[in-house]
Structure formats: structure tokens, C-alpha cells
Design a protein around this motif. Structure first.
Motif, PDB file in Angstrom:
ATOM      1  N   ARG A 120      34.167  48.008  48.581  1.00 27.91           N
ATOM      2  CA  ARG A 120      35.015  47.835  47.389  1.00 27.91           C
ATOM      3  C   ARG A 120      35.117  46.360  46.973  1.00 27.91           C
ATOM      4  O   ARG A 120      35.916  46.018  46.092  1.00 27.91           O
ATOM      5  CB  ARG A 120      36.415  48.406  47.650  1.00 27.91           C
ATOM      6  N   TYR A 121      34.304  45.512  47.589  1.00 26.39           N
ATOM      7  CA  TYR A 121      34.446  44.075  47.407  1.00 26.39           C
ATOM      8  C   TYR A 121      34.247  43.636  45.962  1.00 26.39           C
ATOM      9  O   TYR A 121      35.020  42.826  45.437  1.00 26.39           O
ATOM     10  CB  TYR A 121      33.450  43.343  48.318  1.00 26.39           C
ATOM     11  N   ILE A 126      35.574  40.313  43.714  1.00 23.84           N
ATOM     12  CA  ILE A 126      34.709  39.576  42.788  1.00 23.84           C
ATOM     13  C   ILE A 126      35.150  39.756  41.343  1.00 23.84           C
ATOM     14  O   ILE A 126      35.118  38.803  40.551  1.00 23.84           O
ATOM     15  CB  ILE A 126      33.244  40.009  42.958  1.00 23.84           C
ATOM     16  N   ALA A 127      35.580  40.950  40.986  1.00 20.16           N
ATOM     17  CA  ALA A 127      35.989  41.215  39.604  1.00 20.16           C
ATOM     18  C   ALA A 127      37.179  40.369  39.175  1.00 20.16           C
ATOM     19  O   ALA A 127      37.407  40.177  37.980  1.00 20.16           O
ATOM     20  CB  ALA A 127      36.322  42.701  39.427  1.00 20.16           C
ATOM     21  N   ARG A 128      37.921  39.834  40.112  1.00 17.80           N
ATOM     22  CA  ARG A 128      39.082  38.997  39.788  1.00 17.80           C
ATOM     23  C   ARG A 128      38.680  37.542  39.550  1.00 17.80           C
ATOM     24  O   ARG A 128      39.531  36.698  39.273  1.00 17.80           O
ATOM     25  CB  ARG A 128      40.113  39.082  40.910  1.00 17.80           C
ATOM     26  N   ALA A 129      37.385  37.246  39.691  1.00 13.73           N
ATOM     27  CA  ALA A 129      36.861  35.894  39.470  1.00 13.73           C
ATOM     28  C   ALA A 129      37.658  34.841  40.240  1.00 13.73           C
ATOM     29  O   ALA A 129      38.134  33.862  39.676  1.00 13.73           O
ATOM     30  CB  ALA A 129      36.863  35.571  37.976  1.00 13.73           C
ATOM     31  N   PRO A 130      37.794  35.016  41.544  1.00 13.57           N
ATOM     32  CA  PRO A 130      38.587  34.065  42.319  1.00 13.57           C
ATOM     33  C   PRO A 130      37.881  32.732  42.523  1.00 13.57           C
ATOM     34  O   PRO A 130      36.667  32.632  42.432  1.00 13.57           O
ATOM     35  CB  PRO A 130      38.748  34.782  43.668  1.00 13.57           C
ATOM     36  N   LYS A 131      38.669  31.714  42.811  1.00 12.06           N
ATOM     37  CA  LYS A 131      38.136  30.432  43.252  1.00 12.06           C
ATOM     38  C   LYS A 131      38.238  30.299  44.765  1.00 12.06           C
ATOM     39  O   LYS A 131      37.508  29.533  45.375  1.00 12.06           O
ATOM     40  CB  LYS A 131      38.883  29.269  42.576  1.00 12.06           C
ATOM     41  N   VAL A 132      39.173  31.035  45.359  1.00 11.97           N
ATOM     42  CA  VAL A 132      39.351  31.040  46.804  1.00 11.97           C
ATOM     43  C   VAL A 132      39.548  32.477  47.257  1.00 11.97           C
ATOM     44  O   VAL A 132      40.318  33.219  46.644  1.00 11.97           O
ATOM     45  CB  VAL A 132      40.571  30.196  47.240  1.00 11.97           C
ATOM     46  N   VAL A 133      38.847  32.874  48.336  1.00 12.24           N
ATOM     47  CA  VAL A 133      39.018  34.205  48.904  1.00 12.24           C
ATOM     48  C   VAL A 133      39.355  34.061  50.382  1.00 12.24           C
ATOM     49  O   VAL A 133      38.623  33.412  51.139  1.00 12.24           O
ATOM     50  CB  VAL A 133      37.756  35.073  48.754  1.00 12.24           C
ATOM     51  N   ARG A 163      29.983  32.935  47.167  1.00 10.20           N
ATOM     52  CA  ARG A 163      29.231  31.745  46.774  1.00 10.20           C
ATOM     53  C   ARG A 163      28.500  31.938  45.453  1.00 10.20           C
ATOM     54  O   ARG A 163      28.352  30.985  44.678  1.00 10.20           O
ATOM     55  CB  ARG A 163      28.242  31.381  47.883  1.00 10.20           C
ATOM     56  N   VAL A 164      28.061  33.144  45.204  1.00  8.97           N
ATOM     57  CA  VAL A 164      27.371  33.426  43.944  1.00  8.97           C
ATOM     58  C   VAL A 164      28.266  33.101  42.759  1.00  8.97           C
ATOM     59  O   VAL A 164      27.801  32.587  41.731  1.00  8.97           O
ATOM     60  CB  VAL A 164      26.902  34.898  43.887  1.00  8.97           C
ATOM     61  N   ILE A 165      29.564  33.375  42.879  1.00  9.69           N
ATOM     62  CA  ILE A 165      30.488  33.119  41.760  1.00  9.69           C
ATOM     63  C   ILE A 165      31.216  31.778  41.920  1.00  9.69           C
ATOM     64  O   ILE A 165      32.122  31.464  41.154  1.00  9.69           O
ATOM     65  CB  ILE A 165      31.511  34.258  41.600  1.00  9.69           C
ATOM     66  N   GLY A 166      30.839  31.015  42.941  1.00  9.68           N
ATOM     67  CA  GLY A 166      31.433  29.699  43.130  1.00  9.68           C
ATOM     68  C   GLY A 166      32.790  29.711  43.799  1.00  9.68           C
ATOM     69  O   GLY A 166      33.539  28.731  43.706  1.00  9.68           O
TER      70      GLY A 166
END
Length: 251
Positions: A120-121, A126-133, A163-166
């Protein structure tokens, strides 16, 4: 791996000594479960609690970009307290953390293994476009006797997607557990944590130790002082200890 040590004392001891904590030094009032962080100048009695006042909320990091807590039922309590909310045992809805904010999200689901979290990741993290997870997972893997290789593969893939989304990753060591099967559950948690610590060092990822401060060194399980009663989930004191460990990195 980063290990945080917290100075502790009863309310009476803190009042009597009234020390000036060094800048960044943490102090825990074990009577009232109040955490304070020093500035090198202000005496204990004049410091505000770390979960309130001038400390930056998780949601204020990078403006309105979310910080996402991903994991199982332990995350649903830990993440909320780290944010500054009340200590709530038993979890809370897998939605926005904190009243009136949309910037810090709880992606913890009770009973999840690392494989279920990975499935469900994309939708929940990822869908929340986080900067920190913040990823804290493995308790339920140990219950099902999942191999270190399985946990490792799943965490590697989560980090890759971050990392793909930074997005930066924070990994948590799996907390100690006194209950559940199989018989080697405690040994599995230790093995998971050894891998997480090595991986964090190799990949230059911050690793927060949620195991050492809460373990009963005599049994390898969750220390009774932090046990909610089921041998797995931390009580209010345990949640406060979790908060003390993560707060220095987000306040």
C-alpha cells in the motif's frame, strides 16, 4: 546509527536541582511524563515542554509538505505523540495527524507486516508527496517468522521509492516485544535491527533506536515500565520515550 540518551528524574528531583540543560540536552520528568530540551541558558523550571510552545511541529517542515509516519499499530501511537498530540493507546484513524493540519500524515495500519506496508506504499505514502518518511516496521514480521531477507528487501524498496520522489527516510529500530509467536520472535527482532543499523550506516540514512531504551535486558522483551499490558504496545511512558527519541530531529 544514532542513539539518544535522555536525562531523567522525578518532578521533585527536577524542582530541587533546577539545572540548566545544555543546548539540545533532553530531560524527562518521569512523574508527569514531561519532556524538555535545553538551550544552555534557561533553568529547568522556566523551560517549556518540548511538545508545545516554540517547538516546530512536524507539519511545519518544508512548509505544507507532509512528513509521513509509515508502519503498523505502534506507529499510530508513536507518530501522534511525536507530533505533539495526546498519548492515545490503541491507535487512531489512518488519516491526517493532528486537528486542523493536513501536513503530517499517519500511514500506520495495525497488524501490518513490511510486505503489507509495501503493498500500500504508493497509495498511503508516495501519493502524499512527502519530503520525509519515517518507517517503523517489523513487529508483525517477527510474529510470522519472516526472514531478515524479506524485511530487508521490503525496506530497500520503500527507501528506493522515497528517493525517486526526493523524500528523505528515517528508519526506526523495531521495539522489543514480550508477547506473540514464534518462539524466536525476540531473536528475529534483534536480527532485523542489526540489519537496519548496518543498512542505515551504509546508505547514510538516519536510524532512531526505539529498541535499546525500552528493552528489558534480562528478558529481551518490552520493559514492564513501558508495557501497555500486551507485551507489544508501549504505554504512555513508552510513547513519551518514543517522542523523546524522534523530537530532536524535528524540533
Amino acid at each position: 546509527m544514532t542513539t539518544i540518551k535522555v536525562r531523567r528524574g522525578t518532578a521533585a528531583q527536577w524542582t530541587s536541582a533546577n539545572p540548566v540543560l545544555a543546548a539540545g540536552e533532553q530531560g524527562l520528568d518521569t512523574t508527569n511524563n514531561v519532556l524538555k530540551i535545553g538551550d544552555g541558558v534557561t533553568a529547568w523550571s522556566s523551560l517549556g515542554a518540548a511538545n508545545s510552545g516554540t517547538y516546530v511541529r512536524l507539519g511545519d517542515v518544508d512548509g505544507l509538505t507532509p512528513v509521513v509516519f509509515a508502519g503498523d499499530s505502534i506507529t499510530t501511537t508513536t507518530g501522534f505523540l511525536a507530533y505533539g498530540g495526546p498519548a492515545v493507546l490503541g491507535g487512531f484513524p489512518d488519516a491526517v495527524v493532528g486537528a486542523g493540519t493536513t501536513s503530517t500524515a499517519d500511514a500506520g495500519v495495525g497488524g501490518n507486516t513490511s510486505t503489507q506496508l509495501l503493498a500500500r506504499y504508493d497509495a498511503d505514502v508516495i501519493a502524499r508527496a512527502p519530503k520525509v518518511v519515517h518507517i517503523l516496521i517489523g513487529t508483525n514480521d517477527a510474529s510470522g517468522s519472516a526472514t531478515v531477507a524479506t524485511l530487508a528487501g521490503n525496506i530497500r524498496e520503500m527507501v528506493r521509492r522515497n528517493r525517486v520522489i526526493g523524500a528523505r527516510t528515517i528508519l526506526g529500530l523495531v521495539p522489543p516485544s514480550s508477547a506473540g509467536s514464534p518462539a524466536n520472535r525476540k531473536a528475529l527482532i534483534v536480527a532485523y535491527n542489526q540489519w537496519i543499523a548496518r543498512y542505515g550506516l551504509t546508505e547514510r540514512i538516519l536510524v532512531v533506536d526505539y529498541y535499546g531504551p525500552l528493552v528489558d535486558t534480562a528478558t529481551g522483551g518490552l520493559a514492564s515500565a513501558y508495557d501497555s499490558g500486551d507485551g507489544v504496545h508501549p504505554n504512555d511512558a513508552g510513547q513519551t520515550a518514543f517522542s523523546a527519541l524522534i523530537l530532536p530531529f524535528i524540533s
